[in-house]
Design a protein around this motif. Structure first.
Motif, PDB file in Angstrom:
ATOM      1  N   PHE A 150       0.830  -1.203   0.000  1.00 32.82           N
ATOM      2  CA  PHE A 150       0.000   0.000   0.000  1.00 32.82           C
ATOM      3  C   PHE A 150       0.862   1.249   0.000  1.00 32.82           C
ATOM      4  CE2 PHE A 150      -2.358  -3.328   2.229  1.00 32.82           C
ATOM      5  CZ  PHE A 150      -3.522  -3.370   1.478  1.00 32.82           C
ATOM      6  N   HIS A 151       0.441   2.243  -0.793  1.00 32.23           N
ATOM      7  CA  HIS A 151       1.096   3.544  -0.801  1.00 32.23           C
ATOM      8  C   HIS A 151       0.027   4.606  -0.999  1.00 32.23           C
ATOM      9  CE1 HIS A 151       3.924   6.765  -1.493  1.00 32.23           C
ATOM     10  NE2 HIS A 151       3.339   7.036  -2.641  1.00 32.23           N
ATOM     11  N   LEU A 152       0.027   5.616  -0.166  1.00 27.34           N
ATOM     12  CA  LEU A 152      -0.956   6.692  -0.256  1.00 27.34           C
ATOM     13  C   LEU A 152      -0.305   7.921  -0.877  1.00 27.34           C
ATOM     14  CD1 LEU A 152      -3.727   7.901   0.320  1.00 27.34           C
ATOM     15  CD2 LEU A 152      -2.917   8.520   2.589  1.00 27.34           C
ATOM     16  N   ASP A 153      -0.811   8.332  -2.038  1.00 29.58           N
ATOM     17  CA  ASP A 153      -0.340   9.534  -2.720  1.00 29.58           C
ATOM     18  C   ASP A 153      -1.466  10.558  -2.639  1.00 29.58           C
ATOM     19  OD1 ASP A 153       0.910  11.400  -4.253  1.00 29.58           O
ATOM     20  OD2 ASP A 153       0.778  10.298  -6.145  1.00 29.58           O
ATOM     21  N   ALA A 154      -1.407  11.438  -1.638  1.00 28.90           N
ATOM     22  CA  ALA A 154      -2.540  12.319  -1.339  1.00 28.90           C
ATOM     23  C   ALA A 154      -2.812  13.397  -2.381  1.00 28.90           C
ATOM     24  CB  ALA A 154      -2.332  12.966   0.035  1.00 28.90           C
ATOM     25  N   PRO A 155      -1.802  14.083  -2.952  1.00 23.63           N
ATOM     26  CA  PRO A 155      -2.116  15.173  -3.884  1.00 23.63           C
ATOM     27  C   PRO A 155      -2.797  14.675  -5.151  1.00 23.63           C
ATOM     28  CG  PRO A 155       0.150  15.347  -3.092  1.00 23.63           C
ATOM     29  CD  PRO A 155      -0.369  14.003  -2.663  1.00 23.63           C
ATOM     30  N   GLY A 156      -3.597  15.569  -5.774  1.00 23.72           N
ATOM     31  CA  GLY A 156      -4.219  15.231  -7.048  1.00 23.72           C
ATOM     32  C   GLY A 156      -3.175  15.156  -8.151  1.00 23.72           C
ATOM     33  N   TRP A 157      -3.580  14.653  -9.322  1.00 25.57           N
ATOM     34  CA  TRP A 157      -2.644  14.448 -10.419  1.00 25.57           C
ATOM     35  C   TRP A 157      -1.992  15.741 -10.876  1.00 25.57           C
ATOM     36  CZ3 TRP A 157      -0.373  10.220 -11.829  1.00 25.57           C
ATOM     37  CH2 TRP A 157      -0.989   8.988 -11.603  1.00 25.57           C
ATOM     38  N   PHE A 158      -2.776  16.791 -10.978  1.00 24.20           N
ATOM     39  CA  PHE A 158      -2.254  18.023 -11.550  1.00 24.20           C
ATOM     40  C   PHE A 158      -2.098  19.123 -10.498  1.00 24.20           C
ATOM     41  CE2 PHE A 158      -4.713  15.775 -14.812  1.00 24.20           C
ATOM     42  CZ  PHE A 158      -3.675  15.468 -15.675  1.00 24.20           C
ATOM     43  N   GLY A 159      -2.116  18.740  -9.237  1.00 23.78           N
ATOM     44  CA  GLY A 159      -1.958  19.715  -8.163  1.00 23.78           C
ATOM     45  C   GLY A 159      -0.490  19.942  -7.840  1.00 23.78           C
ATOM     46  N   ASP A 160      -0.220  21.022  -7.154  1.00 29.62           N
ATOM     47  CA  ASP A 160       1.130  21.348  -6.728  1.00 29.62           C
ATOM     48  C   ASP A 160       1.470  20.501  -5.511  1.00 29.62           C
ATOM     49  OD1 ASP A 160       3.548  22.413  -6.120  1.00 29.62           O
ATOM     50  OD2 ASP A 160       2.842  24.476  -5.812  1.00 29.62           O
ATOM     51  N   ALA A 161       2.495  19.647  -5.638  1.00 26.11           N
ATOM     52  CA  ALA A 161       2.849  18.743  -4.551  1.00 26.11           C
ATOM     53  C   ALA A 161       3.639  19.441  -3.445  1.00 26.11           C
ATOM     54  CB  ALA A 161       3.654  17.564  -5.095  1.00 26.11           C
ATOM     55  N   GLU A 162       4.141  20.658  -3.707  1.00 27.77           N
ATOM     56  CA  GLU A 162       4.920  21.363  -2.700  1.00 27.77           C
ATOM     57  C   GLU A 162       4.013  21.869  -1.582  1.00 27.77           C
ATOM     58  OE1 GLU A 162       8.239  21.800  -2.441  1.00 27.77           O
ATOM     59  OE2 GLU A 162       8.374  20.410  -4.133  1.00 27.77           O
ATOM     60  N   PRO A 163       4.410  21.671  -0.313  1.00 29.74           N
ATOM     61  CA  PRO A 163       3.577  22.175   0.786  1.00 29.74           C
ATOM     62  C   PRO A 163       3.597  23.698   0.825  1.00 29.74           C
ATOM     63  CG  PRO A 163       5.674  21.355   1.618  1.00 29.74           C
ATOM     64  CD  PRO A 163       5.629  20.988   0.162  1.00 29.74           C
ATOM     65  N   PRO A 164       2.544  24.327   1.322  1.00 31.01           N
ATOM     66  CA  PRO A 164       2.523  25.788   1.442  1.00 31.01           C
ATOM     67  C   PRO A 164       3.677  26.264   2.313  1.00 31.01           C
ATOM     68  CG  PRO A 164       0.348  24.866   1.819  1.00 31.01           C
ATOM     69  CD  PRO A 164       1.293  23.715   1.792  1.00 31.01           C
ATOM     70  N   PRO A 165       4.266  27.418   2.011  1.00 33.17           N
ATOM     71  CA  PRO A 165       5.455  27.881   2.735  1.00 33.17           C
ATOM     72  C   PRO A 165       5.267  28.022   4.241  1.00 33.17           C
ATOM     73  CG  PRO A 165       5.067  29.198   0.758  1.00 33.17           C
ATOM     74  CD  PRO A 165       3.878  28.321   0.922  1.00 33.17           C
TER      75      PRO A 165
END
Length: 320
Positions: A124-139
């Protein structure tokens, strides 16, 4: 069943130091008499459980006593290593703490369960961000996470149409579809802020008294449902083919697709069904329903039907 309850009782005492028979009974959903018998059983097994008498008394473990996690089943051990989310934890600056905690749990597991993290990670692996979303966390996510942990009042500058400043009590952080949200009390009322729009965070230097009855998960469910209801404030009547009904959830919001499926009339002889679809606006519905092509026919409102008809004529002209 009793063995599982004894382990739960022992872990409760390890985590909360001192608990009365009544408190243990409520947590374990048994009677105080059952708690008395379970404590006697633990003592007979060599667990140093003691009862402190008096007003502030209760059951406690002899100082420093800890049990190895020998009561875990394989399924429980593997689920334990699935419960942590290393990506979001790292975004909040907790990657080292999570890694250290996993190492300590792993060291406490019996030899027969030492492969639990590997088995869980292989499957199992959880990839939370959407496909075309920005994977970088907010500053400013880590600063807000620190304020949430420490119950610290902060002064937020937040960008929406214009920049506003709010004195906030940060209650919690929510990760939804790859986007972080802050839930905070402002002037005594819970509010939701998108973390990516927070311009600055300044600690006020004071702590706030957290409302222990506040349910973050429950609040989020209510707010999410209310947001969808307020956003989808218009309706269109559409006629959908079987393929169009199946594809609807990919063209519109899942909530709207569910409501349309519930409102659908019985299909006709060709399998087409008429239903009412909640939409944000006529313009949004136009772009969404175009995705369904010839699998959807707009019946109402007339203005949207005319726009769809015009689009169909222009599209047909491209292929003549």
């Amino acid at each position: 069943m009793r063995a599982s309850r004894l382990i739960s009782l022992l872990l409760l005492l390890q985590s909360r130091e001192t608990m009365t028979a009544g408190e243990l009974a409520r947590e374990l959903e048994v009677s105080p008499r059952t708690v008395y018998r379970d404590v006697e059983a633990l003592s007979a097994a060599g667990v140093p459980v003691y009862a402190d008498q008096g007003r502030n008394g209760g059951y406690r473990l002899l100082g420093g006593y800890r049990t190895r996690l020998t009561g875990l089943t394989r399924e429980e051990a593997e689920a334990l290593f699935l419960s942590g989310l290393p990506g979001p934890a790292g975004d909040m600056g907790l990657a080292d703490a999570v890694a250290a905690a996993e190492l300590k749990v792993l060291a406490a597991l019996p030899t027969s369960l030492r492969d639990a993290p590997a088995r869980a990670g292989q499957r199992f692996h959880l990839d939370a961000p959407g496909w075309f979303g920005d994977a970088e966390p907010p500053p400013l996510l880590r600063e807000l996470a620190r304020a949430v942990w420490e119950d610290e009042v902060v002064e937020l500058r937040y960008r929406k149409d214009t920049e506003v400043t709010r004195t906030a009590e940060p209650y919690g952080l929510v990760l939804k579809n790859g986007t972080w949200y802050l839930v905070a009390r402002v002037d005594g009322t819970p509010r939701t802020y998108r973390v990516g729009r927070v311009v600055s965070v300044r600690p006020a230097g004071t702590a706030f008294d957290r409302d222990q009855a506040f349910d973050l998960a429950g609040y989020w469910r209510e707010q999410a449902a209310a947001f969808l209801r307020s956003m989808l404030r218009e309706e269109v009547v559409v006629r959908l083919s079987p393929a169009g009904m199946r594809a609807l959830r990919w063209a519109v919001e899942p909530y709207a697709a569910e409501r349309a499926a519930e409102a659908a009339a019985p299909p006709d002889g060709r399998g087409w069904a008429v239903t009412t679809l909640p939409v944000e606006s006529e313009n949004v519905a136009y772009s969404q329903l175009l995705r369904l092509g010839p699998e959807a026919e707009v019946l109402e409102p007339a203005g949207l039907r005319d726009r769809m008809k015009d689009a169909a004529v222009r599209l047909a002209g491209l292929y003549q």
